[in-house]
Design a protein around this motif. Structure first.
Motif, PDB file in Angstrom:
ATOM      1  N   LEU A 215       0.847  -1.185   0.000  1.00 53.86           N
ATOM      2  CA  LEU A 215       0.000   0.000   0.000  1.00 53.86           C
ATOM      3  C   LEU A 215       0.885   1.239   0.000  1.00 53.86           C
ATOM      4  O   LEU A 215       1.734   1.399   0.887  1.00 53.86           O
ATOM      5  N   VAL A 216       0.693   2.091  -0.993  1.00 56.49           N
ATOM      6  CA  VAL A 216       1.510   3.287  -1.173  1.00 56.49           C
ATOM      7  C   VAL A 216       0.647   4.517  -0.931  1.00 56.49           C
ATOM      8  O   VAL A 216      -0.481   4.611  -1.440  1.00 56.49           O
ATOM      9  N   GLN A 217       1.186   5.466  -0.158  1.00 61.75           N
ATOM     10  CA  GLN A 217       0.443   6.694   0.122  1.00 61.75           C
ATOM     11  C   GLN A 217       0.098   7.419  -1.171  1.00 61.75           C
ATOM     12  O   GLN A 217       0.908   7.516  -2.087  1.00 61.75           O
TER      13      GLN A 217
ATOM     14  N   PHE B  80      -3.988   4.843  -0.318  1.00 62.17           N
ATOM     15  CA  PHE B  80      -4.589   5.518   0.829  1.00 62.17           C
ATOM     16  C   PHE B  80      -4.153   6.970   0.860  1.00 62.17           C
ATOM     17  O   PHE B  80      -3.120   7.341   0.287  1.00 62.17           O
ATOM     18  N   ARG B  81      -4.955   7.790   1.515  1.00 60.77           N
ATOM     19  CA  ARG B  81      -4.640   9.199   1.718  1.00 60.77           C
ATOM     20  C   ARG B  81      -4.846   9.519   3.190  1.00 60.77           C
ATOM     21  O   ARG B  81      -5.900   9.202   3.758  1.00 60.77           O
ATOM     22  N   LEU B  82      -3.885  10.132   3.800  1.00 57.85           N
ATOM     23  CA  LEU B  82      -3.984  10.435   5.224  1.00 57.85           C
ATOM     24  C   LEU B  82      -4.882  11.629   5.518  1.00 57.85           C
ATOM     25  O   LEU B  82      -5.144  11.921   6.695  1.00 57.85           O
ATOM     26  N   ASP B  83      -5.386  12.311   4.480  1.00 59.29           N
ATOM     27  CA  ASP B  83      -6.430  13.300   4.714  1.00 59.29           C
ATOM     28  C   ASP B  83      -7.815  12.665   4.616  1.00 59.29           C
ATOM     29  O   ASP B  83      -8.818  13.300   4.943  1.00 59.29           O
ATOM     30  N   TRP B  84      -7.868  11.424   4.166  1.00 61.01           N
ATOM     31  CA  TRP B  84      -9.123  10.675   4.118  1.00 61.01           C
ATOM     32  C   TRP B  84      -9.208   9.626   5.220  1.00 61.01           C
ATOM     33  O   TRP B  84     -10.290   9.290   5.683  1.00 61.01           O
ATOM     34  N   SER B  85      -8.088   9.071   5.614  1.00 57.06           N
ATOM     35  CA  SER B  85      -8.044   7.987   6.594  1.00 57.06           C
ATOM     36  C   SER B  85      -7.015   8.298   7.665  1.00 57.06           C
ATOM     37  O   SER B  85      -6.008   8.968   7.399  1.00 57.06           O
ATOM     38  N   THR B  86      -7.234   7.783   8.864  1.00 55.90           N
ATOM     39  CA  THR B  86      -6.238   7.898   9.920  1.00 55.90           C
ATOM     40  C   THR B  86      -5.177   6.823   9.723  1.00 55.90           C
ATOM     41  O   THR B  86      -5.431   5.796   9.065  1.00 55.90           O
TER      42      THR B  86
ATOM     43  N   THR C 286      11.049   8.323   0.445  1.00 55.50           N
ATOM     44  CA  THR C 286      10.348   9.597   0.360  1.00 55.50           C
ATOM     45  C   THR C 286       8.836   9.415   0.340  1.00 55.50           C
ATOM     46  O   THR C 286       8.095  10.378   0.539  1.00 55.50           O
ATOM     47  N   THR C 287       8.371   8.197   0.080  1.00 57.92           N
ATOM     48  CA  THR C 287       6.940   7.904   0.021  1.00 57.92           C
ATOM     49  C   THR C 287       6.578   6.893   1.093  1.00 57.92           C
ATOM     50  O   THR C 287       7.196   5.827   1.181  1.00 57.92           O
ATOM     51  N   LEU C 288       5.586   7.220   1.914  1.00 57.13           N
ATOM     52  CA  LEU C 288       5.121   6.303   2.949  1.00 57.13           C
ATOM     53  C   LEU C 288       4.521   5.067   2.292  1.00 57.13           C
ATOM     54  O   LEU C 288       3.577   5.154   1.508  1.00 57.13           O
ATOM     55  N   THR C 289       5.093   3.907   2.594  1.00 61.93           N
ATOM     56  CA  THR C 289       4.682   2.649   1.974  1.00 61.93           C
ATOM     57  C   THR C 289       4.595   1.562   3.037  1.00 61.93           C
ATOM     58  O   THR C 289       5.490   1.430   3.868  1.00 61.93           O
TER      59      THR C 289
ATOM     60  N   ALA D 195      12.633  10.202   6.975  1.00 61.50           N
ATOM     61  CA  ALA D 195      13.237  10.427   8.284  1.00 61.50           C
ATOM     62  C   ALA D 195      12.436  11.418   9.108  1.00 61.50           C
ATOM     63  O   ALA D 195      12.482  11.397  10.337  1.00 61.50           O
ATOM     64  N   GLU D 196      11.675  12.284   8.454  1.00 63.32           N
ATOM     65  CA  GLU D 196      10.908  13.306   9.159  1.00 63.32           C
ATOM     66  C   GLU D 196       9.486  12.874   9.472  1.00 63.32           C
ATOM     67  O   GLU D 196       8.708  13.658  10.006  1.00 63.32           O
ATOM     68  N   GLU D 197       9.139  11.626   9.149  1.00 61.72           N
ATOM     69  CA  GLU D 197       7.795  11.138   9.468  1.00 61.72           C
ATOM     70  C   GLU D 197       7.599  11.130  10.979  1.00 61.72           C
ATOM     71  O   GLU D 197       8.480  10.726  11.740  1.00 61.72           O
ATOM     72  N   SER D 198       6.448  11.574  11.432  1.00 60.49           N
ATOM     73  CA  SER D 198       6.162  11.593  12.862  1.00 60.49           C
ATOM     74  C   SER D 198       5.947  10.185  13.390  1.00 60.49           C
ATOM     75  O   SER D 198       5.334   9.337  12.721  1.00 60.49           O
TER      76      SER D 198
END
Length: 321
Positions: A59-61, A65-71, A139-142, A105-108
């Motif tokens: 699953l690739v951001q 999925f979109r984090l403005d649509w899903s937690t 660079t892409t949340l996966t 690296a900057e992902e919370s």
């Protein structure tokens, strides 16, 4: 979750790879089927009949999925669910999960916490663990999940066993995730029932092994859409499949949402993906197991039809199309 709330504002780079691994695995315990869990070079899981069923989904951001649509928690549950539905579609029961996470690296760490919590929740719902995995920089949340399962002495139910005269049946809900996607794409966040179906599928996990025990001749999970996935069964089995439109339920809630959006609810039910329902074929002389509903028949020939005719816009989701 477990981690101290004072750490919530940290980034992945501040915590470090091994600190992050400890954060998402500590205090979880393990199920009886996990003989050796996270912390070593590889996990060790039991395989009671000597065979292992394995499947992987990535699953690739902003693709899946979109984090403005899903937690993150919902994304974590979905990442596990789409894999466990594949295990169920083979007539197997899940035994464990391996998870790969790629993020910047900057992902919370709060995002990683949410993903982990969702994955653990969905896994524990069927009595299994996150047995191991890997974390890397990207660079892409996966999120990549590999699910493992066992057949408990049964033969796997493949896509290639459907025979002319078989009954086609489905288990689980259809069209809800497609309706939710349509709602979200219009900028709305309700009705919650359909939006929630897009955010987190509810696969009928137990229906797969039940179908196998009842003599299902073929089976598939519905990730690309009912007609598209039945097309995979028809192709693998070298048969034709005809779906009866009046046997495929269109829930009243979907009718209401479609009316508000000017959409066709039957199109969602027949072609919408991501509900992770199951479709299977059964010998006509056998009773369908609990939770399964007949929606069509298998015949000679090729392809999938609805009420004997081609259905417009039949194709489901395909990458790179």
């Amino acid at each position: 979750m477990g981690p101290d709330s004072s750490q919530d504002a940290q980034t992945v780079s501040q915590l470090g790879e091994f600190g992050l691994i400890r954060r998402v695995t500590s205090g979880r315990g393990q199920s009886p089927g996990t003989l050796l869990g996270p912390g070593d070079d590889a996990a060790v899981l039991s395989a009671s009949d000597g065979r292992v069923v394995a499947t992987t989904d990535v699953l690739v951001q902003n693709v899946h999925f979109r984090l403005d649509w899903s937690t993150p928690h919902q994304v974590g549950r979905k990442a596990v669910a789409v894999n466990l539905s594949d295990i169920a579609a083979m007539g197997a029961v899940p035994t464990g999960l391996l998870v790969g996470l790629a993020c910047s690296a900057e992902e919370s760490t709060t995002v990683v916490d949410g993903l982990a919590a969702g994955m653990w929740e969905e896994a524990r719902g069927v009595g299994i663990d996150l047995a191991g995995g890997d974390m890397v920089t990207s660079t892409t949340l996966t999120v990549s999940v590999t699910a493992l399962g066992e057949l408990e002495g049964r033969e796997p139910v493949t896509r290639s066993g459907a025979r002319p005269g078989d009954v086609v049946a489905v288990a689980g809900r259809l069209g809800w995730a497609a309706a939710g996607l349509a709602v979200l794409a219009r900028g709305f966040r309700s009705p919650l029932a359909v939006v929630g179906a897009q955010r987190v599928p509810e696969p009928p996990y137990e229906a797969g092994p039940l179908a196998a025990a009842a003599g299902a001749t073929s089976m598939i999970d519905i990730s690309d859409g009912l007609l598209a996935d039945l097309g995979h069964v028809a192709e693998a089995s070298q048969v034709s499949i005809d779906v009866r439109g009046d046997q495929v339920e269109i829930p009243q809630r979907l009718i209401e949402v479609a009316s508000a959006l000017g959409a066709n609810p039957q199109h969602w039910v027949l072609t919408g993906g991501e509900d992770q329902a199951l479709a299977a074929t059964f010998p006509a002389e056998r009773s369908l197991p609990q939770g399964w509903t007949a929606v069509g028949t298998v015949g000679r020939g090729r392809g999938v039809t609805v009420d004997g005719a081609d259905y417009d816009e039949q194709e489901g989701w395909q990458h790179w199309r």
